[in-house]
Design an enzyme around this catalytic site. Structure first.
Site, PDB file in Angstrom:
ATOM      1  N   GLU A  86       0.822  -1.216   0.000  1.00  0.00           N
ATOM      2  CA  GLU A  86       0.000   0.000   0.000  1.00  0.00           C
ATOM      3  C   GLU A  86       0.847   1.252   0.000  1.00  0.00           C
ATOM      4  O   GLU A  86       1.941   1.279   0.556  1.00  0.00           O
ATOM      5  CB  GLU A  86      -0.817   0.063   1.286  1.00  0.00           C
ATOM      6  CG  GLU A  86      -1.830  -1.022   1.422  1.00  0.00           C
ATOM      7  CD  GLU A  86      -2.556  -0.910   2.758  1.00  0.00           C
ATOM      8  OE1 GLU A  86      -3.197  -1.877   3.130  1.00  0.00           O
ATOM      9  OE2 GLU A  86      -2.475   0.138   3.416  1.00  0.00           O
ATOM     10  N   CYS A 112       3.111   8.619   1.186  1.00  0.00           N
ATOM     11  CA  CYS A 112       3.538   7.662   2.209  1.00  0.00           C
ATOM     12  C   CYS A 112       3.824   6.328   1.520  1.00  0.00           C
ATOM     13  O   CYS A 112       2.938   5.773   0.870  1.00  0.00           O
ATOM     14  CB  CYS A 112       2.406   7.528   3.231  1.00  0.00           C
ATOM     15  SG  CYS A 112       2.672   6.242   4.445  1.00  0.00           S
ATOM     16  N   CYS A 119       6.130  -7.092   7.793  1.00  0.00           N
ATOM     17  CA  CYS A 119       7.093  -6.500   8.721  1.00  0.00           C
ATOM     18  C   CYS A 119       7.354  -7.521   9.816  1.00  0.00           C
ATOM     19  O   CYS A 119       6.437  -8.219  10.241  1.00  0.00           O
ATOM     20  CB  CYS A 119       6.501  -5.232   9.333  1.00  0.00           C
ATOM     21  SG  CYS A 119       7.618  -4.420  10.492  1.00  0.00           S
ATOM     22  N   CYS A 123       4.574  -5.402  16.054  1.00  0.00           N
ATOM     23  CA  CYS A 123       3.904  -4.508  17.016  1.00  0.00           C
ATOM     24  C   CYS A 123       2.451  -4.979  17.197  1.00  0.00           C
ATOM     25  O   CYS A 123       1.778  -5.312  16.219  1.00  0.00           O
ATOM     26  CB  CYS A 123       3.935  -3.069  16.510  1.00  0.00           C
ATOM     27  SG  CYS A 123       5.615  -2.482  16.243  1.00  0.00           S
ATOM     28  N   CYS A 126      -0.573  -3.287  15.201  1.00  0.00           N
ATOM     29  CA  CYS A 126      -0.415  -3.035  13.758  1.00  0.00           C
ATOM     30  C   CYS A 126      -0.767  -4.260  12.932  1.00  0.00           C
ATOM     31  O   CYS A 126      -0.244  -5.351  13.169  1.00  0.00           O
ATOM     32  CB  CYS A 126       1.027  -2.617  13.484  1.00  0.00           C
ATOM     33  SG  CYS A 126       1.403  -2.403  11.742  1.00  0.00           S
ATOM     34  N   SER A 201      10.679   6.719   8.981  1.00  0.00           N
ATOM     35  CA  SER A 201      10.028   6.451  10.268  1.00  0.00           C
ATOM     36  C   SER A 201      10.450   5.079  10.765  1.00  0.00           C
ATOM     37  O   SER A 201      10.380   4.094  10.035  1.00  0.00           O
ATOM     38  CB  SER A 201       8.508   6.484  10.072  1.00  0.00           C
ATOM     39  OG  SER A 201       7.863   6.068  11.244  1.00  0.00           O
ATOM     40  N   SER A 224       8.819   6.114  16.062  1.00  0.00           N
ATOM     41  CA  SER A 224       7.528   5.647  16.578  1.00  0.00           C
ATOM     42  C   SER A 224       7.733   5.284  18.036  1.00  0.00           C
ATOM     43  O   SER A 224       8.213   4.201  18.354  1.00  0.00           O
ATOM     44  CB  SER A 224       7.049   4.431  15.788  1.00  0.00           C
ATOM     45  OG  SER A 224       6.675   4.826  14.493  1.00  0.00           O
ATOM     46  N   LEU A 225       7.383   6.198  18.919  1.00  0.00           N
ATOM     47  CA  LEU A 225       7.653   5.985  20.339  1.00  0.00           C
ATOM     48  C   LEU A 225       6.488   5.229  21.001  1.00  0.00           C
ATOM     49  O   LEU A 225       6.668   4.181  21.585  1.00  0.00           O
ATOM     50  CB  LEU A 225       7.912   7.331  21.023  1.00  0.00           C
ATOM     51  CG  LEU A 225       8.496   7.251  22.422  1.00  0.00           C
ATOM     52  CD1 LEU A 225       9.866   6.598  22.422  1.00  0.00           C
ATOM     53  CD2 LEU A 225       8.575   8.629  23.069  1.00  0.00           C
ATOM     54  N   HIS A 226       5.317   5.813  20.912  1.00  0.00           N
ATOM     55  CA  HIS A 226       4.057   5.188  21.351  1.00  0.00           C
ATOM     56  C   HIS A 226       3.906   4.911  22.844  1.00  0.00           C
ATOM     57  O   HIS A 226       2.796   4.627  23.302  1.00  0.00           O
ATOM     58  CB  HIS A 226       3.759   3.891  20.578  1.00  0.00           C
ATOM     59  CG  HIS A 226       3.806   4.031  19.089  1.00  0.00           C
ATOM     60  ND1 HIS A 226       3.556   5.205  18.417  1.00  0.00           N
ATOM     61  CD2 HIS A 226       4.088   3.117  18.105  1.00  0.00           C
ATOM     62  CE1 HIS A 226       3.681   5.007  17.111  1.00  0.00           C
ATOM     63  NE2 HIS A 226       4.001   3.765  16.900  1.00  0.00           N
ATOM     64  N   ASN A 300      -6.372   3.443  15.467  1.00  0.00           N
ATOM     65  CA  ASN A 300      -7.467   3.123  14.572  1.00  0.00           C
ATOM     66  C   ASN A 300      -7.819   1.643  14.755  1.00  0.00           C
ATOM     67  O   ASN A 300      -7.051   0.788  14.349  1.00  0.00           O
ATOM     68  CB  ASN A 300      -7.006   3.415  13.132  1.00  0.00           C
ATOM     69  CG  ASN A 300      -8.128   3.323  12.142  1.00  0.00           C
ATOM     70  OD1 ASN A 300      -9.286   3.550  12.472  1.00  0.00           O
ATOM     71  ND2 ASN A 300      -7.790   2.979  10.919  1.00  0.00           N
ATOM     72  N   CYS A 343      -2.014   1.731   8.305  1.00  0.00           N
ATOM     73  CA  CYS A 343      -1.242   0.917   7.404  1.00  0.00           C
ATOM     74  C   CYS A 343      -1.623  -0.557   7.456  1.00  0.00           C
ATOM     75  O   CYS A 343      -1.792  -1.131   8.507  1.00  0.00           O
ATOM     76  CB  CYS A 343       0.190   1.112   7.835  1.00  0.00           C
ATOM     77  SG  CYS A 343       1.280  -0.023   7.153  1.00  0.00           S
TER      78      CYS A 343
HETATM   79  N1  SAH Z   1       7.609   0.571  10.743  1.00  0.00           N
HETATM   80  C1  SAH Z   1       7.786   1.975  10.828  1.00  0.00           C
HETATM   81  C2  SAH Z   1       7.140   2.659   9.658  1.00  0.00           C
HETATM   82  C3  SAH Z   1       5.703   2.979   9.758  1.00  0.00           C
HETATM   83  S1  SAH Z   1       4.649   1.757  10.441  1.00  0.00           S
HETATM   84  C4  SAH Z   1       7.333   2.504  12.155  1.00  0.00           C
HETATM   85  O1  SAH Z   1       6.744   1.740  12.918  1.00  0.00           O
HETATM   86  O2  SAH Z   1       7.627   3.655  12.439  1.00  0.00           O
HETATM   87  C5  SAH Z   1       3.160   2.331   9.961  1.00  0.00           C
HETATM   88  C6  SAH Z   1       2.507   3.439  10.733  1.00  0.00           C
HETATM   89  O3  SAH Z   1       1.177   3.068  10.963  1.00  0.00           O
HETATM   90  C7  SAH Z   1       3.107   3.782  12.095  1.00  0.00           C
HETATM   91  O4  SAH Z   1       3.194   5.178  12.225  1.00  0.00           O
HETATM   92  C8  SAH Z   1       2.120   3.199  13.061  1.00  0.00           C
HETATM   93  O5  SAH Z   1       2.124   3.890  14.238  1.00  0.00           O
HETATM   94  C9  SAH Z   1       0.825   3.338  12.301  1.00  0.00           C
HETATM   95  N2  SAH Z   1      -0.170   2.371  12.699  1.00  0.00           N
HETATM   96  C10 SAH Z   1      -0.076   1.036  12.702  1.00  0.00           C
HETATM   97  N3  SAH Z   1      -1.208   0.479  13.178  1.00  0.00           N
HETATM   98  C11 SAH Z   1      -2.046   1.494  13.467  1.00  0.00           C
HETATM   99  C12 SAH Z   1      -3.366   1.579  13.962  1.00  0.00           C
HETATM  100  N4  SAH Z   1      -4.066   0.485  14.255  1.00  0.00           N
HETATM  101  N5  SAH Z   1      -3.905   2.815  14.133  1.00  0.00           N
HETATM  102  C13 SAH Z   1      -3.211   3.935  13.810  1.00  0.00           C
HETATM  103  N6  SAH Z   1      -1.968   3.935  13.337  1.00  0.00           N
HETATM  104  C14 SAH Z   1      -1.382   2.716  13.157  1.00  0.00           C
HETATM  105 FE1  SF4 Z   2       6.234  -2.931  11.600  1.00  0.00          FE
HETATM  106 FE2  SF4 Z   2       5.833  -0.303  11.950  1.00  0.00          FE
HETATM  107 FE3  SF4 Z   2       3.761  -2.047  11.993  1.00  0.00          FE
HETATM  108 FE4  SF4 Z   2       5.516  -2.036  13.987  1.00  0.00          FE
HETATM  109  S1  SF4 Z   2       4.150  -0.341  13.388  1.00  0.00           S
HETATM  110  S2  SF4 Z   2       4.741  -3.870  12.936  1.00  0.00           S
HETATM  111  S3  SF4 Z   2       7.418  -1.583  12.923  1.00  0.00           S
HETATM  112  S4  SF4 Z   2       5.058  -1.580  10.240  1.00  0.00           S
END
Ligand code: SAH
Ligand code: SF4
Length: 363
Positions: A86, A112, A119, A123, A126, A201, A224-226, A300, A343
């Site tokens: 995507e 983006c 991946c 996480c 995700c 990122s 991506s701290l979170h 989300n 994503c």
């Molecule tokens: N792997 C890298 C690159 C982006 S990952 C990283 O983790 O920084 C994809 C993006 O989607 C990240 O910014 C993550 O925080 C966001 N993302 C993943 N799942 C999500 C969700 N359920 N709701 C909102 N944002 C989400």
């Molecule tokens: Fe991979 Fe980023 Fe998704 Fe974490 S948030 S699983 S690093 S794509």
């Protein structure tokens, strides 16, 4: 067969004789949007015939796109081996016109891009992370996403776009190809997207942040701290077991960044988990001494996810706390929430629908 988009200008020069043909090909590809060698009229016919045997220039096919109410467009691309990724086009600013219809400000776009199919960081919030890593994208497959989206949307060549490596995958787990893509995008005879308009990122691979810094490409960094405690962060992001918050911060402090720019910290806000003022307070202290900006992201929810979307009031209180304590902070407006924003969700839904046609299908 080789992907023509995989090469920097110098590398392509090495492949061709005479080498100046490389510049002409770059211009056809990136400035004049050629989609076949036949269009490259200033190349001799026999050279074109040879190129067709050796190279292809269409690494991805757009299989679907969805437009959201806010104007963002999410693309599903199919790669040569049938795998899917995507990308998203995010219009940042609208075009403005004066009373005579003259353009006073051009539209601004951010694209983006994905860096991997899947991946392996896993996480817990995700979707992309759920099925693990299938493979890395090649430089040309990364560059191709931007080329296709600019072409599909007829974004003029001169209109500079920003690129964020925030799609599927962990860019620093594919550093070699991502850094090559950054260089190809930067080529003046190509798309001429300066690294200062490209943001990588990462989920926080400390040693890779260091390597990226040593490459001194001039790219911007987003972390991506979170979460602000190692306990919660390890629960959300297994990579935190290898690189604790302190070591990520140390890597950030050592990262070369343009004086005028900041490191972005993305903070995915999850209801009742990390949305309190005590978290905001800890975040302020973690960022002490770093030229940072924070981007708060609404979690989300997706099918099967155990987490909830935060309240707007809590989000705003969090933002206000940061701002009151001198930290620049924005809330990411859920661009494309109505088209399953985060994503991996478009791809996932497409798999579930397996074959059913959608209202809008791209050529
Ligand atoms: N792997 C890298 C690159 C982006 S990952 C990283 O983790 O920084 C994809 C993006 O989607 C990240 O910014 C993550 O925080 C966001 N993302 C993943 N799942 C999500 C969700 N359920 N709701 C909102 N944002 C989400
Ligand atoms: Fe991979 Fe980023 Fe998704 Fe974490 S948030 S699983 S690093 S794509």
């Amino acid at each position: 067969m080789k992907n023509l988009l995989d090469f920097t200008l110098d590398e392509l020069k090495d492949q061709l004789s005479p080498p100046f043909r490389a510049k002409q090909i770059f211009e056809w590809l990136y400035k004049k949007n050629a989609t076949s060698f036949d269009e490259m009229l200033n190349l001799p016919k026999d050279l074109r015939a040879n190129l067709v045997q050796e190279f292809y220039l269409d690494p991805l096919k757009c299989v679907k796109f969805e437009r959201s109410a806010d104007g963002s467009i999410k693309y599903l691309f199919e790669l040569k081996d049938g795998l899917r990724i995507e990308s998203v086009l995010l219009p940042m600013k609208e075009e403005l016109n004066d009373e005579n219809g003259e353009v006073t400000r051009h539209a601004r776009y951010t694209i983006c891009v994905s860096s991997q199919v899947g991946c392996r960081m896993g996480c817990s919030f995700c979707l992309t992370g759920k099925s693990g890593l299938t493979r890395n994208l090649t430089p040309g497959e990364i560059v191709g996403q931007i080329l296709c989206i600019k072409r599909e949307n007829k974004i003029p060549y001169e209109r500079r776009v920003n690129v964020v490596y925030m799609g599927m995958g962990e860019p620093l787990d594919n550093l070699e190809n991502v850094s090559k893509a950054i260089k190809i995008l930067k080529e003046n005879d190509g798309l001429a997207i300066t690294p200062r308009r490209q943001t990588v990122s990462t989920s926080g691979l400390g040693s890779q942040i260091k390597k990226l810094g040593e490459m001194d490409l001039g790219v911007l960094l987003a972390i991506s701290l979170h979460a602000v405690t190692n306990e919660l962060r390890s629960k959300l992001m297994p990579i935190n077991n290898a690189y604790k918050i302190e070591s990520v911060m140390e890597a950030v402090r050592g990262f070369p960044i343009d004086m005028r720019k900041r490191v972005m910290f993305e903070y995915l806000v999850i209801k009742d988990m990390n949305d309190g003022i005590k978290d905001a307070k800890k975040l302020v202290s973690l960022l002490h001494g770093i030229k940072a900006k924070v981007n708060l992201i609404y979690f989300n929810p997706h099918e099967g996810s155990e987490y909830g979307r935060p309240n707007t009031a809590d989000m705003e209180a969090f933002q206000t706390y940061l701002r009151d304590h001198g930290v620049t902070c924005t809330i990411r407006q859920s661009k494309g929430l109505d088209i399953s924003a985060a994503c991996g969700q478009l791809k996932e839904r497409d798999n579930q629908m397996s074959g059913k046609t959608l209202a809008k299908t791209a050529k």
